[in-house]
Design a protein around this motif. Sequence first.
Motif, PDB file in Angstrom:
ATOM      1  N   ARG A  63      79.070  29.036  80.610  1.00 24.28           N
ATOM      2  CA  ARG A  63      79.118  27.577  80.536  1.00 24.28           C
ATOM      3  C   ARG A  63      77.898  27.000  79.814  1.00 24.28           C
ATOM      4  NH1 ARG A  63      83.846  24.668  81.775  1.00 24.28           N
ATOM      5  NH2 ARG A  63      84.861  25.576  83.599  1.00 24.28           N
ATOM      6  N   VAL A  64      76.897  27.809  79.564  1.00 24.06           N
ATOM      7  CA  VAL A  64      75.675  27.353  78.906  1.00 24.06           C
ATOM      8  C   VAL A  64      75.653  27.848  77.463  1.00 24.06           C
ATOM      9  CG1 VAL A  64      73.140  27.406  78.915  1.00 24.06           C
ATOM     10  CG2 VAL A  64      74.403  27.321  81.082  1.00 24.06           C
ATOM     11  N   HIS A  65      75.390  26.933  76.534  1.00 23.31           N
ATOM     12  CA  HIS A  65      75.342  27.255  75.113  1.00 23.31           C
ATOM     13  C   HIS A  65      74.022  26.743  74.538  1.00 23.31           C
ATOM     14  CE1 HIS A  65      79.718  27.923  75.481  1.00 23.31           C
ATOM     15  NE2 HIS A  65      79.686  26.828  76.235  1.00 23.31           N
ATOM     16  N   VAL A  66      73.618  27.310  73.421  1.00 26.73           N
ATOM     17  CA  VAL A  66      72.340  26.924  72.813  1.00 26.73           C
ATOM     18  C   VAL A  66      72.541  26.641  71.332  1.00 26.73           C
ATOM     19  CG1 VAL A  66      69.913  27.526  72.468  1.00 26.73           C
ATOM     20  CG2 VAL A  66      71.159  28.452  74.443  1.00 26.73           C
ATOM     21  N   LEU A  67      72.027  25.507  70.892  1.00 29.27           N
ATOM     22  CA  LEU A  67      72.043  25.141  69.480  1.00 29.27           C
ATOM     23  C   LEU A  67      70.594  25.115  68.996  1.00 29.27           C
ATOM     24  CD1 LEU A  67      73.550  24.129  66.950  1.00 29.27           C
ATOM     25  CD2 LEU A  67      73.329  21.803  67.861  1.00 29.27           C
ATOM     26  N   HIS A  68      70.251  26.016  68.076  1.00 27.55           N
ATOM     27  CA  HIS A  68      68.895  26.095  67.566  1.00 27.55           C
ATOM     28  C   HIS A  68      68.764  25.271  66.289  1.00 27.55           C
ATOM     29  CE1 HIS A  68      67.547  29.306  70.290  1.00 27.55           C
ATOM     30  NE2 HIS A  68      68.782  29.782  70.179  1.00 27.55           N
ATOM     31  N   ARG A  69      67.733  24.429  66.247  1.00 31.12           N
ATOM     32  CA  ARG A  69      67.444  23.640  65.059  1.00 31.12           C
ATOM     33  C   ARG A  69      66.112  24.095  64.476  1.00 31.12           C
ATOM     34  NH1 ARG A  69      68.848  18.406  64.431  1.00 31.12           N
ATOM     35  NH2 ARG A  69      66.802  17.668  65.095  1.00 31.12           N
ATOM     36  N   PRO A  70      65.909  23.930  63.167  1.00 35.21           N
ATOM     37  CA  PRO A  70      64.753  24.543  62.501  1.00 35.21           C
ATOM     38  C   PRO A  70      63.403  23.944  62.843  1.00 35.21           C
ATOM     39  CG  PRO A  70      66.000  23.185  60.957  1.00 35.21           C
ATOM     40  CD  PRO A  70      66.820  23.280  62.191  1.00 35.21           C
ATOM     41  N   GLY A  71      63.369  22.725  63.387  1.00 33.63           N
ATOM     42  CA  GLY A  71      62.080  22.112  63.677  1.00 33.63           C
ATOM     43  C   GLY A  71      62.250  20.813  64.435  1.00 33.63           C
TER      44      GLY A  71
END
Length: 266
Positions: A63-71
Amino acid sequence: MTSRDPLRRVCVCIPTYQERASLPGVLQRLRQAVPEADVLVIDDASPDGTGALADGIAAHDDRVHVLHRPGKEGLGPAYLAGFAWAAERGYDAVVEMDADGSHQPEQLPALLAAADSGGGADVVIGSRWIPGGSVHRWPQHRKALSVGANTYTRLALGLPVHDATAGFRVYRLPQLTRLVSGPVASQGYCFQVDLTLRAVEQGLRVVEVPIAFVERVEGTSKMTGDIVREAMVRVGVWAVMRRSRQVREHLTRRSRSRWHHPEEAM
C-alpha cells in the motif's frame, strides 16, 4: 446537496525532505487509521536518506509507494507530481498530508467522510481556525502569524474559508484535475491558497472540518521568510486581479442592461 460517487480508492500524498526521523511513525499511524488507502511518499532527494527509508517500507507494504524527484523544488511541484501519479492510476480522491506528524492520521477518516457520498464535498480542508479546531505547541507569534495571514487572505480574496493555508486536505480527483489543468506557479504554502481560490472561483463545494494541529517534535520546520513573503505578494496580486475582473464584469452587465433598456439611461 449534490450527490457524489463513494470514494473507493484514495491516495494519500506525503511530500518529504529530510523527514527520516518522523516518517516511519507517521506511516504506521496512517496505515492503522485508514488501512484501505494507498500512500505515496514524494521525496525530493533528501540528503538524510528519507527516500531510501521509504523504499524499505514500501518493499514490505504494497500500500506504500515512493516517487523520487531529482531535487528540492518546493511543496507545490511535489504535490503536482503526486496528483499526476494518482490521476494516472485512477484514484477517486487525493489527500494532502505532512510527513512531520503535525497532521494527525487519526483525524483523516473525518475528512474523508466529508468528501464521501454522504458529505458531497469536492474539497475538504482540515481547519485549525474554525470552532473545534486547535493548535498545540505553537508559540504565540506563530499563531498570530497564521491567524493574520488567513484573515488577510480571506478578506483580500473574498474567500469563505478560514484556513486557506492549511495543508491537510482531501480533493476529489476529477475536480482536482480541473483545478490544476492550467499553470500553477505557486511554491510553499501559497500553493494551498492558490488551489483554494481556484476551487471557489470554479464553484466547487469546499468544506472545512476542524482538526487539532500538533507542532512537530522531530526535525525542523520548512517555514521560511521567503515562503511567507511569496504568499503575501501573490495574495495581493490575486486580490487586485480578482477585484479588477469583478469591476469589469459589473460594468459589462450594466452596459448590456442599458443597451436592452435604453430608457433607463435617460
